[in-house]
Write an enzyme that holds these catalytic residues in place. Structure first.
Site, mmCIF file in Angstrom:
data_model
loop_
_atom_site.group_PDB
_atom_site.id
_atom_site.type_symbol
_atom_site.label_atom_id
_atom_site.label_comp_id
_atom_site.label_asym_id
_atom_site.label_seq_id
_atom_site.Cartn_x
_atom_site.Cartn_y
_atom_site.Cartn_z
ATOM 1 N N ASP A 136 -16.145 -1.008 10.560
ATOM 2 C CA ASP A 136 -15.842 -1.012 11.992
ATOM 3 C C ASP A 136 -16.603 0.048 12.775
ATOM 4 O O ASP A 136 -16.403 0.198 13.981
ATOM 5 C CB ASP A 136 -14.338 -0.839 12.216
ATOM 6 C CG ASP A 136 -13.826 0.526 11.782
ATOM 7 O OD1 ASP A 136 -14.568 1.274 11.096
ATOM 8 O OD2 ASP A 136 -12.672 0.856 12.123
ATOM 9 N N GLY A 137 -17.476 0.802 12.110
ATOM 10 C CA GLY A 137 -18.230 1.841 12.793
ATOM 11 C C GLY A 137 -17.490 3.151 12.922
ATOM 12 O O GLY A 137 -18.055 4.122 13.448
ATOM 13 N N ALA A 144 -6.004 5.715 12.028
ATOM 14 C CA ALA A 144 -4.732 5.031 11.803
ATOM 15 C C ALA A 144 -4.964 3.534 11.691
ATOM 16 O O ALA A 144 -4.531 2.742 12.522
ATOM 17 C CB ALA A 144 -3.761 5.336 12.934
ATOM 18 N N HIS A 148 -5.745 6.086 -1.699
ATOM 19 C CA HIS A 148 -5.005 7.292 -1.298
ATOM 20 C C HIS A 148 -4.804 8.177 -2.523
ATOM 21 O O HIS A 148 -3.691 8.616 -2.824
ATOM 22 C CB HIS A 148 -3.672 6.911 -0.660
ATOM 23 C CG HIS A 148 -3.815 6.253 0.669
ATOM 24 N ND1 HIS A 148 -3.875 6.970 1.851
ATOM 25 C CD2 HIS A 148 -3.937 4.948 1.021
ATOM 26 C CE1 HIS A 148 -4.014 6.132 2.862
ATOM 27 N NE2 HIS A 148 -4.068 4.897 2.383
ATOM 28 N N ASN A 165 -12.485 6.014 2.223
ATOM 29 C CA ASN A 165 -11.410 6.540 3.064
ATOM 30 C C ASN A 165 -10.183 6.898 2.239
ATOM 31 O O ASN A 165 -9.758 6.131 1.374
ATOM 32 C CB ASN A 165 -11.029 5.531 4.141
ATOM 33 C CG ASN A 165 -12.176 5.213 5.073
ATOM 34 O OD1 ASN A 165 -12.608 4.077 5.191
ATOM 35 N ND2 ASN A 165 -12.710 6.228 5.738
ATOM 36 N N GLU A 169 0.863 -1.181 0.000
ATOM 37 C CA GLU A 169 0.000 0.000 0.000
ATOM 38 C C GLU A 169 0.902 1.235 0.000
ATOM 39 O O GLU A 169 1.282 1.734 1.050
ATOM 40 C CB GLU A 169 -0.923 -0.018 1.215
ATOM 41 C CG GLU A 169 -1.974 1.072 1.179
ATOM 42 C CD GLU A 169 -2.816 1.137 2.440
ATOM 43 O OE1 GLU A 169 -3.729 1.974 2.476
ATOM 44 O OE2 GLU A 169 -2.544 0.370 3.381
ATOM 45 N N ASP A 186 -7.955 -3.747 7.566
ATOM 46 C CA ASP A 186 -6.957 -2.680 7.672
ATOM 47 C C ASP A 186 -6.349 -2.689 9.081
ATOM 48 O O ASP A 186 -6.093 -1.658 9.684
ATOM 49 C CB ASP A 186 -7.584 -1.323 7.368
ATOM 50 C CG ASP A 186 -6.545 -0.244 7.084
ATOM 51 O OD1 ASP A 186 -5.407 -0.579 6.700
ATOM 52 O OD2 ASP A 186 -6.872 0.951 7.264
ATOM 53 N N HIS A 193 -14.619 4.059 10.301
ATOM 54 C CA HIS A 193 -14.113 4.477 8.997
ATOM 55 C C HIS A 193 -15.225 4.877 8.031
ATOM 56 O O HIS A 193 -15.044 5.796 7.219
ATOM 57 C CB HIS A 193 -13.279 3.355 8.371
ATOM 58 C CG HIS A 193 -11.895 3.253 8.924
ATOM 59 N ND1 HIS A 193 -11.624 2.658 10.128
ATOM 60 C CD2 HIS A 193 -10.707 3.681 8.429
ATOM 61 C CE1 HIS A 193 -10.320 2.724 10.365
ATOM 62 N NE2 HIS A 193 -9.747 3.330 9.352
#
Length: 401
Positions: free
Chosen positions: A250-251, A312, A197, A221, A132, A276, A253
């Site tokens: 995950d609630g 992060a 990104h 994201n 990545e 991630d 992101h």
């Protein structure tokens, strides 16, 4: 590694990768699934799952930065990669791509060789590597270190494709940060390429799609958003009609409405759950966070962020993503399970051997309790050494007959 002995697993509910089957026995032979039958065989050691349990294909995670206290950037040793994989196996993941976030070229080469060594040594569940970066947009860098960003140049395609036939390689890049033809060069070398990104308005991404780009990394994201006239990365991903997209359920992101929208437009056949995940996953000592390139990353429950609040990575396992997607993300349980297994397997070109419970497929399986917690996993027909809470599985949950 010697072949796993013939045995069988019986369950009241079996998710075969597409749908639920009732009262089935799965026969395992030589690390593969030999049969799925409603008539239990005789004379074969059989493990019966407890009432309410579900037997499903093991989860496939394309984006695992760390786990078990290990960050791939810091530790690409055989032992480190083994700890990372073991941490995620406890969350139901039986196949994964250790992921190197933006780093130097020497670090990329080290990580590739570390993953190659892990595959050669038979570390369970390691499929290859996800790189990545470092060819990402400085405007959508997220938590990555901007000092480690690089310009794509001569020799970089060969570097990124250095794992070769030893394993699978996935590369995330910003299409506007690489020259025309770079994506096609990587694809020709056997690399799968995702956009991520990226600050592109959509034009460079469309060019990359024409060159063979097939996916998007953590949808919504660290990417350009959809506007009234410019689709950005999000709009291009949702409207392409062919590309896959990973998403972090995950609630933190991605909002639940956005999860539902993505599922509506992409469906379970192109939307893939990813974790991630970072080092605190599966690390009892990781409750206070960790350090990433000199920056302190704080942990607040299952939320990880830098001191400035930048997300992060995540602190979840795949089974938690399945629970969130099926509980709040609008998916049925069958959809969520497929998004965690068959869909990523298909993206990687492995859907002929992973992601289903069917004859001929790898015996990579997960047993889920009624509350969707992981009770046990099998890789190549071999049961894990530890159960749900890190203890040896006992007869109260798994009763041989």
């Amino acid at each position: 590694m010697s072949e796993a002995p013939d045995h069988a697993i019986a369950a009241a509910r079996v998710f075969d990768g597409e749908t639920f089957l009732n009262d089935r026995t799965v026969l395992l032979r030589g690390g593969r699934i030999a049969d799925v039958t409603a008539d239990p065989p005789t004379g074969i050691a059989t493990t019966r799952l407890p009432p309410g349990a579900i037997l499903a294909p093991g989860f496939v995670d394309l984006q695992v930065n760390g786990g078990g206290g290990v960050l791939l950037n810091d530790d690409s040793s055989l032992a480190g990669i083994g700890r990372l994989a073991a941490a995620h196996r406890r969350g139901g993941t039986t196949a994964l791509l250790p992921t190197l976030i933006t780093d130097t070229r020497p670090a990329i080469a080290r990580a590739i060789e570390g993953v190659a060594a892990a595959i050669a040594a038979g570390v369970p569940g390691i499929l290859g590597i996800h790189l990545e970066g470092p060819f990402l947009s400085p405007h959508r860098i997220g938590i990555h270190d901007p000092a480690r960003l690089a310009r794509f140049g001569e020799g970089d395609a060969a570097l990124l494709a250095g794992l070769g036939a030893r394993g699978l390689t996935l590369v995330t890049l910003a299409p506007e940060e690489v020259p025309p033809g770079a994506v096609a060069d990587l694809v020709a070398r056997g690399v799968r390429v995702c956009a991520g990104h990226t600050a592109d308005d959509g034009a460079a991404i469309r060019r990359a799609l024409a060159e063979g780009l097939t996916g998007f990394t953590h949808l919504f994201n660290a990417m350009s958003q959809m506007g009234p006239r410019m689709p950005g990365a999000v709009g291009t991903a949702l409207g392409d009609g062919h590309a896959y997209a990973g998403i972090i359920a995950d609630g933190h992101h991605v909002g639940d409405l956005q999860l539902r929208l993505a599922l509506t437009l992409l469906g379970r056949d192109r939307l893939m759950l990813v974790t991630d995940a970072m080092p605190p996953v599966g690390d009892p000592g990781g409750s206070d966070g960790f350090t990433l390139f000199g920056r302190r990353i704080r942990r607040d429950g299952d939320r990880l962020s830098g001191e400035d609040g930048t997300l992060a990575g995540a602190a979840i396992t795949m089974v938690e993503a399945v629970r969130h997607m099926s509980g709040r993300g609008g998916a049925t349980l069958a959809q969520a399970l497929a998004m965690a297994s068959l869909t990523p397997a298909r993206f990687l070109g492995l859907d002929g051997r992973m992601g289903r419970i069917a004859p001929g497929y790898d015996a990579d399986l997960v047993a889920l309790g009624p509350d969707l917690t992981v009770e046990e996993t099998w890789i190549g027909g071999r049961v894990s050494a530890a159960g749900r809470h890190g203890n040896t599985v006992g007869p109260a949950r798994f009763a041989p007959r």
